[in-house]
Write a protein that holds these residues in place. Structure first.
Motif, PDB file in Angstrom:
ATOM      1  N   LEU A 298      34.912  38.907  40.607  1.00 31.05           N
ATOM      2  CA  LEU A 298      36.292  38.944  41.078  1.00 31.05           C
ATOM      3  C   LEU A 298      37.131  39.830  40.183  1.00 31.05           C
ATOM      4  CD1 LEU A 298      36.615  35.137  41.818  1.00 31.05           C
ATOM      5  CD2 LEU A 298      36.511  36.959  43.519  1.00 31.05           C
TER       6      LEU A 298
ATOM      7  N   LYS B 147      39.587  33.340  43.578  1.00 32.29           N
ATOM      8  CA  LYS B 147      39.839  33.920  44.889  1.00 32.29           C
ATOM      9  C   LYS B 147      41.308  33.759  45.249  1.00 32.29           C
ATOM     10  CE  LYS B 147      35.266  32.996  46.887  1.00 32.29           C
ATOM     11  NZ  LYS B 147      34.747  31.688  46.399  1.00 32.29           N
TER      12      LYS B 147
ATOM     13  N   ASP C  24      40.156  41.053  46.253  1.00 30.95           N
ATOM     14  CA  ASP C  24      39.716  39.947  45.402  1.00 30.95           C
ATOM     15  C   ASP C  24      38.518  40.358  44.565  1.00 30.95           C
ATOM     16  OD1 ASP C  24      41.280  37.692  45.535  1.00 30.95           O
ATOM     17  OD2 ASP C  24      40.382  36.979  47.392  1.00 30.95           O
TER      18      ASP C  24
END
Lengths: 371, 371
Positions: free
Chosen positions: A241, A247, A254
């Motif tokens: 990420l 998230k 993301d």
């Protein structure tokens, strides 16, 4: 060197007409190019380097728009595998492109307006014909070698087929003798992305200073995936990420691979013309060297006495090793000397643009063998 | 059957709140579904079929917009591998979609306007939770089987992990337990294509009756390439030209693969909502079953006593066989009964949607084994 034809940032207007595979001609064709190293008195040390789809003549010099080093600076230069202490390297921007050679963004002398989509559809062989006219201008009758990766490899393959007397050795890296249905499909997605952008305006966007950047960025993103291997993407990004660590449950980037791709798209539109992207991808899709020679690839090589060196990368799924093998089989059938090596790399198709010591050794050794 | 809950073209408004992985809730969630066959008095013959990204509840009935047969009519029906003479098959449109279940195109009861991009980002597990609420409505406590291909397989995998008591067997075809960087990358290209279309209007296009069709078509074209194998494309199209037999030296569709892709893009926009495409691809990209269970995929299966059947296809490069092997290893580690077969097919990922006799036999045999 006093000869003003040689050096960096050179441009020539080709005399006469450039005859095109599509049936038409182009007049007043400009070719932007650079040379590195001194041409030997007998002209026997000239090496032509052919660039890929979105590359340019800046093989060994800083790119004027991005400020980045030449795209093959690891391969080309003094003491490098393609050694400019002993060779005269020539690299020209292909016709259809947007870095100084005549393309859809150039002014059509007959109208005083940019060609846009009135520019003729060109082929890989048309690019090669223009390069041959550049060599005429430079006074180079025969190349010691023509070298290219990806679309540059297509040009390199087309050279001995089109001008069998003018090239003594050919280096083809991560390339193919014809575009497959999947290759065409990916390019068609990119073209449709450009043409779906309302700012494309049927190609007539030059006067508006507002090019179809969004569409071209999407095209580049789709293409960029094909330049990398699945394993390479996994190694580089996996499911990592962005810095915020969780998230976002939204549509911002993301995953790191998302922001990387978006960056690839956005930075591309600053340096490349959308119509050039249409024309050059079309030229690549049309490329089928066998078709140009009665349907038999070996026929393309029968007139040439050149030596060939083929390099593929095991994780290249755009032009996989099997495509190089097809070429080697055809060269064998034509009785040509051909060396071939599949190199291991995690980087997929883009491996040929990276500093790859094994590739460097192969190219250096092959060129030395032809001395 | 007099019970109006069963049959074709059914819809239910779920009572209460649907709790979402993103932290929020949805109320008044509608689920569109269809059932085939009679539910046994003990409810023991219920099979839930989960659909893929752009599919819907019409697993065995004619699609109302396209007029085409159910997307798995070869698999589901009387005397078919999933035999509706002996089973009660349920198939519901996933939340986030656009065929009757609540999604971004639905009216937000709190505003009276379409949700558009205020719709919450959902996950595969959210889809499964909504399916469980549908089963509550139908009075089905435990499924004989949950079956799905591609994104349907993700839901099928999520079922025993989320409701371990409610499913006795699981069939996962051409699927994966997590999206890779390359999977995410292709989806991101599609989302960027949609969002680059000015007609997307930040998602608020519903009132204009002029959706971002061009962007969605490009997204579909890019995705469609990943559903087919390179060999399959070559076999079907190769470099074959359209009927006019010669290259057009223009930008019309010269190659058959180009017109095929354009058709895929154009026909898709007639039946699918662009925002739904954004939300469902996001759910797939977020899917990582191991991550939901402490980083160890085996943990996802420890609470369940279900039997598993995994099927992959050798030319599927979207979710290649190695992804199914990962799942089987995790099932073995968790002590679950798992059968696995890789089938040979020229059709790539899409093979699971086609009439594949071997796949049919595997599914039929597995379901019989659990009787």
């Amino acid at each position: 060197m006093d000869d003003q034809r040689f050096g960096l940032a050179r441009k020539v207007t080709l005399p006469g007409l450039l005859r095109l595979d599509g049936g038409g001609t182009l007049s007043g064709v400009e070719i932007a190019y650079e040379t590195h190293g001194q041409l030997a008195p007998d002209g026997g040390n000239a090496i032509l380097i052919c660039h890929a789809l979105t590359m340019d003549q800046h093989v060994g010099s800083v790119h004027p728009r991005t400020g980045k080093p030449g795209w093959w600076a690891a391969m080309v230069g003094p003491g490098k595998p393609i050694d400019t202490d002993t060779h005269c390297v020539i690299c020209s921007n292909v016709i259809g492109s947007c870095m100084g050679s005549t393309g859809p963004g150039s002014i059509d002398p007959s109208t005083g307006q940019p060609y846009a989509m009135t520019f003729p559809v060109i082929t890989i062989r048309d690019m090669v014909r223009a390069q041959a006219m550049l060599l005429d201008h430079l006074g180079i009758a025969t190349l010691k070698a023509v070298v290219g990766g990806s679309m540059g490899g297509m040009q390199a393959l087309s050279w001995p087929a089109t001008f069998p007397e003018r090239v003594r050795s050919v280096v083809v890296i991560a390339s193919t003798a014809r575009h497959t249905a999947q290759n065409i499909a990916f390019h068609e997605v990119g073209r449709q992305a450009v043409m779906a952008d309302p700012k494309w305006r049927g190609g007539d966007y030059y006067r508006h200073d507002d090019p179809p950047a969004a569409g071209l960025a999407v095209a580049r993103m789709a293409a960029h995936i094909t330049y990398l291997s699945e394993a390479g993407l996994t190694e580089k990004f996996g499911r990592k990420l962005q810095a915020r660590q969780a998230k976002g449950f939204g549509f911002d980037a993301d995953f790191q691979v998302e922001s990387y791709l978006r960056h690839q798209g956005l930075s591309f539109v600053d340096r490349f013309d959308a119509n050039s992207y249409l024309y050059i991808t079309r030229a690549m899709d049309y490329f089928d060297l066998a078709e140009e020679h009665g349907g038999l690839l070996a026929n393309a090589f029968r007139q040439s006495a050149a030596r060939f060196c083929l390099v593929s990368f095991d994780t290249d799924w755009l032009y996989p090793t099997i495509e190089s093998r097809h070429i080697v089989h055809a060269l064998n059938a034509a009785g040509r000397a051909a060396s071939f090596v599949e190199l291991s790399s995690p980087y997929g198709h883009d491996a040929f643009l990276l500093d790859a010591p094994e590739m460097n050794r192969v190219v250096e050794g092959f060129l030395r063998g032809g001395a």
